[in-house]
Design a protein around this motif. Structure first.
Motif, PDB file in Angstrom:
ATOM      1  N   ARG A 305      -4.094   6.634  45.936  1.00 12.31           N
ATOM      2  CA  ARG A 305      -4.365   7.852  46.701  1.00 12.31           C
ATOM      3  C   ARG A 305      -4.154   9.091  45.842  1.00 12.31           C
ATOM      4  NH1 ARG A 305      -1.790   4.861  50.853  1.00 12.31           N
ATOM      5  NH2 ARG A 305       0.208   5.907  50.498  1.00 12.31           N
ATOM      6  N   ARG A 306      -3.115   9.103  45.048  1.00 16.00           N
ATOM      7  CA  ARG A 306      -2.847  10.252  44.181  1.00 16.00           C
ATOM      8  C   ARG A 306      -3.864  10.340  43.047  1.00 16.00           C
ATOM      9  NH1 ARG A 306       1.205   8.884  47.064  1.00 16.00           N
ATOM     10  NH2 ARG A 306       2.958  10.288  47.529  1.00 16.00           N
ATOM     11  N   PHE A 307      -4.369   9.217  42.649  1.00 17.67           N
ATOM     12  CA  PHE A 307      -5.441   9.191  41.650  1.00 17.67           C
ATOM     13  C   PHE A 307      -6.672   9.909  42.186  1.00 17.67           C
ATOM     14  CE2 PHE A 307      -8.732   6.537  39.318  1.00 17.67           C
ATOM     15  CZ  PHE A 307      -8.407   6.991  38.052  1.00 17.67           C
ATOM     16  N   ALA A 308      -6.938   9.733  43.468  1.00 14.33           N
ATOM     17  CA  ALA A 308      -8.107  10.364  44.086  1.00 14.33           C
ATOM     18  C   ALA A 308      -7.888  11.831  44.411  1.00 14.33           C
ATOM     19  CB  ALA A 308      -8.500   9.600  45.349  1.00 14.33           C
ATOM     20  N   VAL A 350     -12.914  -0.335  35.774  1.00 13.08           N
ATOM     21  CA  VAL A 350     -11.744  -0.500  36.644  1.00 13.08           C
ATOM     22  C   VAL A 350     -11.372   0.839  37.270  1.00 13.08           C
ATOM     23  CG1 VAL A 350      -9.342  -1.235  36.822  1.00 13.08           C
ATOM     24  CG2 VAL A 350     -10.875  -2.441  35.275  1.00 13.08           C
ATOM     25  N   ALA A 351     -11.312   1.880  36.450  1.00 14.05           N
ATOM     26  CA  ALA A 351     -10.928   3.197  36.969  1.00 14.05           C
ATOM     27  C   ALA A 351     -11.966   3.721  37.955  1.00 14.05           C
ATOM     28  CB  ALA A 351     -10.738   4.178  35.817  1.00 14.05           C
ATOM     29  N   PHE A 352     -13.249   3.540  37.644  1.00 13.37           N
ATOM     30  CA  PHE A 352     -14.275   4.041  38.554  1.00 13.37           C
ATOM     31  C   PHE A 352     -14.235   3.294  39.887  1.00 13.37           C
ATOM     32  CE2 PHE A 352     -18.462   4.137  40.493  1.00 13.37           C
ATOM     33  CZ  PHE A 352     -18.662   5.505  40.576  1.00 13.37           C
ATOM     34  N   THR A 353     -14.084   1.985  39.834  1.00 12.69           N
ATOM     35  CA  THR A 353     -14.025   1.205  41.074  1.00 12.69           C
ATOM     36  C   THR A 353     -12.822   1.608  41.913  1.00 12.69           C
ATOM     37  OG1 THR A 353     -15.141  -0.657  40.004  1.00 12.69           O
ATOM     38  CG2 THR A 353     -13.907  -1.138  42.025  1.00 12.69           C
ATOM     39  N   ALA A 354     -11.654   1.777  41.271  1.00  8.42           N
ATOM     40  CA  ALA A 354     -10.450   2.180  42.008  1.00  8.42           C
ATOM     41  C   ALA A 354     -10.625   3.556  42.630  1.00  8.42           C
ATOM     42  CB  ALA A 354      -9.237   2.166  41.072  1.00  8.42           C
ATOM     43  N   ALA A 360     -13.408   6.515  49.242  1.00 12.17           N
ATOM     44  CA  ALA A 360     -13.984   6.117  50.524  1.00 12.17           C
ATOM     45  C   ALA A 360     -12.952   6.148  51.641  1.00 12.17           C
ATOM     46  CB  ALA A 360     -14.589   4.726  50.403  1.00 12.17           C
ATOM     47  N   ASP A 361     -11.671   5.975  51.284  1.00 12.71           N
ATOM     48  CA  ASP A 361     -10.603   5.949  52.287  1.00 12.71           C
ATOM     49  C   ASP A 361     -10.094   7.343  52.647  1.00 12.71           C
ATOM     50  OD1 ASP A 361     -10.712   3.212  52.335  1.00 12.71           O
ATOM     51  OD2 ASP A 361      -9.098   2.939  50.877  1.00 12.71           O
ATOM     52  N   ARG A 362     -10.475   8.347  51.864  1.00 14.18           N
ATOM     53  CA  ARG A 362      -9.960   9.694  52.110  1.00 14.18           C
ATOM     54  C   ARG A 362     -10.678  10.341  53.277  1.00 14.18           C
ATOM     55  NH1 ARG A 362     -10.470  13.388  47.295  1.00 14.18           N
ATOM     56  NH2 ARG A 362      -8.886  14.606  48.362  1.00 14.18           N
ATOM     57  N   GLU A 363      -9.928  11.065  54.073  1.00  9.98           N
ATOM     58  CA  GLU A 363     -10.526  11.762  55.214  1.00  9.98           C
ATOM     59  C   GLU A 363     -11.219  13.046  54.789  1.00  9.98           C
ATOM     60  OE1 GLU A 363      -7.549  12.385  58.135  1.00  9.98           O
ATOM     61  OE2 GLU A 363      -7.261  10.261  58.557  1.00  9.98           O
ATOM     62  N   ALA A 364     -10.738  13.666  53.709  1.00 15.88           N
ATOM     63  CA  ALA A 364     -11.341  14.910  53.224  1.00 15.88           C
ATOM     64  C   ALA A 364     -11.257  14.926  51.704  1.00 15.88           C
ATOM     65  CB  ALA A 364     -10.609  16.122  53.800  1.00 15.88           C
ATOM     66  N   HIS A 365     -12.207  15.575  51.084  1.00 15.14           N
ATOM     67  CA  HIS A 365     -12.278  15.579  49.635  1.00 15.14           C
ATOM     68  C   HIS A 365     -12.087  16.968  49.035  1.00 15.14           C
ATOM     69  CE1 HIS A 365     -13.522  11.468  50.009  1.00 15.14           C
ATOM     70  NE2 HIS A 365     -14.590  11.799  50.709  1.00 15.14           N
ATOM     71  N   GLY A 367     -13.763  19.540  48.937  1.00 14.99           N
ATOM     72  CA  GLY A 367     -14.918  20.094  48.249  1.00 14.99           C
ATOM     73  C   GLY A 367     -15.246  19.414  46.943  1.00 14.99           C
ATOM     74  N   ALA A 368     -14.387  18.490  46.482  1.00 13.53           N
ATOM     75  CA  ALA A 368     -14.641  17.799  45.221  1.00 13.53           C
ATOM     76  C   ALA A 368     -15.581  16.621  45.458  1.00 13.53           C
ATOM     77  CB  ALA A 368     -13.332  17.319  44.614  1.00 13.53           C
ATOM     78  N   ARG A 369     -16.205  16.156  44.397  1.00 12.12           N
ATOM     79  CA  ARG A 369     -17.107  15.019  44.477  1.00 12.12           C
ATOM     80  C   ARG A 369     -16.596  13.901  43.585  1.00 12.12           C
ATOM     81  NH1 ARG A 369     -23.278  17.420  44.289  1.00 12.12           N
ATOM     82  NH2 ARG A 369     -22.884  19.449  45.213  1.00 12.12           N
ATOM     83  N   LEU A 370     -16.954  12.682  43.970  1.00 17.68           N
ATOM     84  CA  LEU A 370     -16.455  11.492  43.276  1.00 17.68           C
ATOM     85  C   LEU A 370     -16.780  11.514  41.796  1.00 17.68           C
ATOM     86  CD1 LEU A 370     -15.370   8.563  43.106  1.00 17.68           C
ATOM     87  CD2 LEU A 370     -17.625   7.802  43.884  1.00 17.68           C
ATOM     88  N   LEU A 371     -18.035  11.726  41.422  1.00 23.33           N
ATOM     89  CA  LEU A 371     -18.408  11.651  40.010  1.00 23.33           C
ATOM     90  C   LEU A 371     -17.744  12.746  39.191  1.00 23.33           C
ATOM     91  CD1 LEU A 371     -22.194  10.740  40.280  1.00 23.33           C
ATOM     92  CD2 LEU A 371     -20.327   9.260  39.513  1.00 23.33           C
TER      93      LEU A 371
END
Length: 489
Positions: A305-308, A350-354, A360-365, A367-371
């Motif tokens: 979670r902290r990684f995200a 591994v890092a990208f998959t994690a 996907a589990d986060r309720e809010a991002h 304003g940031a994007r995954l990539l």
């Protein structure tokens, strides 16, 4: 032909840590010379690679690798030719290794010069960290010489008594020197007294084999050490970087210190994002011998979670290439066996998959994007924190280190198909996303649909900038020259 570039990566989704756009990336002379909107015609080039439907990101920077490292009676089995080729297979175009003294009579400067000589065989670019085990009156001059060579960080271990451990006096004095030299202090944070005591208790009870590794190095030992080192950093004013953080408590301590104004950074590793301590009761527990060990499933989920959410700043492999013969030899006694995992090639998927799973589990991002977040962890922040010029960004003037990949493509890890000079992977059999399809390093296409194209020993030694100097230059938006710019080629 005049006006014809060496290479164009066309029609890709070009992603930096702070932006994305559909564009053509133009490469000439080892540098990115233009990023052209995809609505415009594809520029003329000797070679054009169509990246339609795929992402184009900066080449990865792995800030924590151990190549050809001797520790006690153990030596990792790869060399720079093998490790750097594996890095390129995995989308990493720059690795940072450590000049750790191999024995008590080798000085920090000698250890770094030894690694510099070995790195001449590298296929990708290489930077170095120094390392100090014991303070003496020669250390300040050695650190000055390292800085003059472009080695602007020093690693110290808070554990490993009798081999690589630095005592508190050494840590404090080195931190003062790194402030003077505008450098960065790297720390392996585990509380030695706790670990020694806990390990001895387990040994006395006959529970000292690999199945008990995670019990001998408790989370509290990591967090207590982080707390102590942060106090030393605050006292000296030294920027500090914590390697392989494996607990949410350790990461949160760094976040709290940053909120107070400290220059402190958290690194984690792929194995702490997807593996838990259940591996030590598996059929092959020796595959997972590393320090810190894998943690509980709850801890792994919290670190992910902290990684995200941005609390973790970089992801590094902590690559240490032992094989199963070495791992099995003393699996009966964790005090005698080699610790460390091969991972420079698998860091990206591994890092990208994690990250994608946590995202996907986060309720809010926020304003940031995954990539964009992935690029920051994988390339941009390692370049910025380690003051590496011309890296971690796709923009004119930067080194042409590029990775093309399809974020949705999944592959299964096959240890036998990897290239790291060992016979196992801790991720064997896992389905992962985010594998590189095309890799460009220094303007050369080294990986494409036809396989790997060994460029030979063309990797350059990267001379790093001062920590604050680079931060301040980057913060003003000034162009940070690439290696090629500096060398006039």
């Amino acid at each position: 032909m005049p006006g014809v570039a060496d290479l164009v990566i066309a029609n890709g989704l070009v992603v930096n840590a702070d932006s994305r756009r559909l564009a053509h990336v133009v490469v000439d002379g080892g540098r990115v010379t233009a990023v052209v909107d995809a609505a415009d015609p594809v520029p003329a080039a000797e070679r054009t690679i169509d990246a339609s439907g795929r992402a184009v990101i900066p080449g990865g920077i792995d800030a924590h690798c151990h190549v050809a490292q001797t520790t006690g009676r153990w030596r990792t089995l790869d060399d720079f030719a093998i490790a750097s080729a594996a890095a390129l297979w995995g989308g990493t175009t720059t690795i940072l290794d450590f000049g750790i003294p191999r024995h008590s009579s080798e000085t920090p400067l000698e250890a770094a010069r030894h690694k510099l000589a070995l790195a001449a065989e590298s296929r990708c670019d290489v930077a170095l960290h120094g390392a100090v085990v014991e303070w003496d009156e020669t250390v300040p001059a050695q650190l000055e010489e390292l800085a003059a060579l472009g080695i602007r960080s020093v690693k110290m271990y808070m554990t490993n008594r009798g081999s690589t451990m630095a005592d508190d006096d050494t840590v404090l004095r080195v931190m003062r020197e790194m402030v003077r030299l505008d450098g960065l202090t790297y720390i392996h944070a585990e509380h030695d007294a706790m670990i020694v005591d806990c390990t001895q208790e387990h040994a006395s009870a006959g529970r000292i084999g690999i199945a008990h590794l995670h019990e001998t190095r408790p989370e509290l030992a990591e967090e207590a050490s982080v707390r102590e080192v942060l106090a030393l950093a605050e006292y000296t004013g030294a920027p500090v970087y914590f390697v392989h953080q494996s607990t949410p408590g350790a990461i949160d301590l760094v976040a709290e210190a940053r909120a107070r104004g400290l220059d402190a950074h958290s690194e984690t590793c792929p194995h702490y994002l997807v593996l838990d301590d259940g591996v030590y009761s598996s059929q092959f527990p020796h595959w997972y011998a590393c320090c810190p060990p894998m943690r509980s499933p709850e801890t792994v989920a919290a670190v992910r979670r902290r990684f995200a959410d941005g609390s973790v700043h970089t992801v590094s492999s902590d690559h240490s290439c032992y094989d199963l013969t070495q791992k099995r030899e003393r699996a009966d006694d964790i005090r005698q066996m080699p610790h460390g995992l091969p991972g420079v090639e698998t860091r990206m998927p591994v890092a990208f998959t994690a990250l994608a799973d946590a995202w996907a589990d986060r309720e809010a991002h926020d304003g940031a994007r995954l990539l964009e977040r992935f690029v920051d962890l994988f390339a941009a922040s390692p370049a910025r924190i380690n003051a590496i010029p011309g890296k971690g960004t796709i923009a004119p003037g930067y080194d042409a280190d590029l990775v093309v990949f399809d974020p949705a493509e999944a592959r299964t890890v096959d240890s036998a198909a990897l290239h790291m000079g060992t016979d196992f992977s801790p991720f064997h059999g896992r389905v992962l996303r985010g594998w590189p399809q095309t890799v460009v390093a220094g303007g050369r296409v080294v990986l494409d649909e036809d396989g790997f194209h060994d460029p030979g020993p063309v990797g350059r030694f990267v001379e790093r900038r001062g920590y604050a100097e680079f931060r301040d230059a980057s913060g003003t938006g000034l162009h940070v020259p690439s290696i090629a710019d500096q060398r006039g080629n």
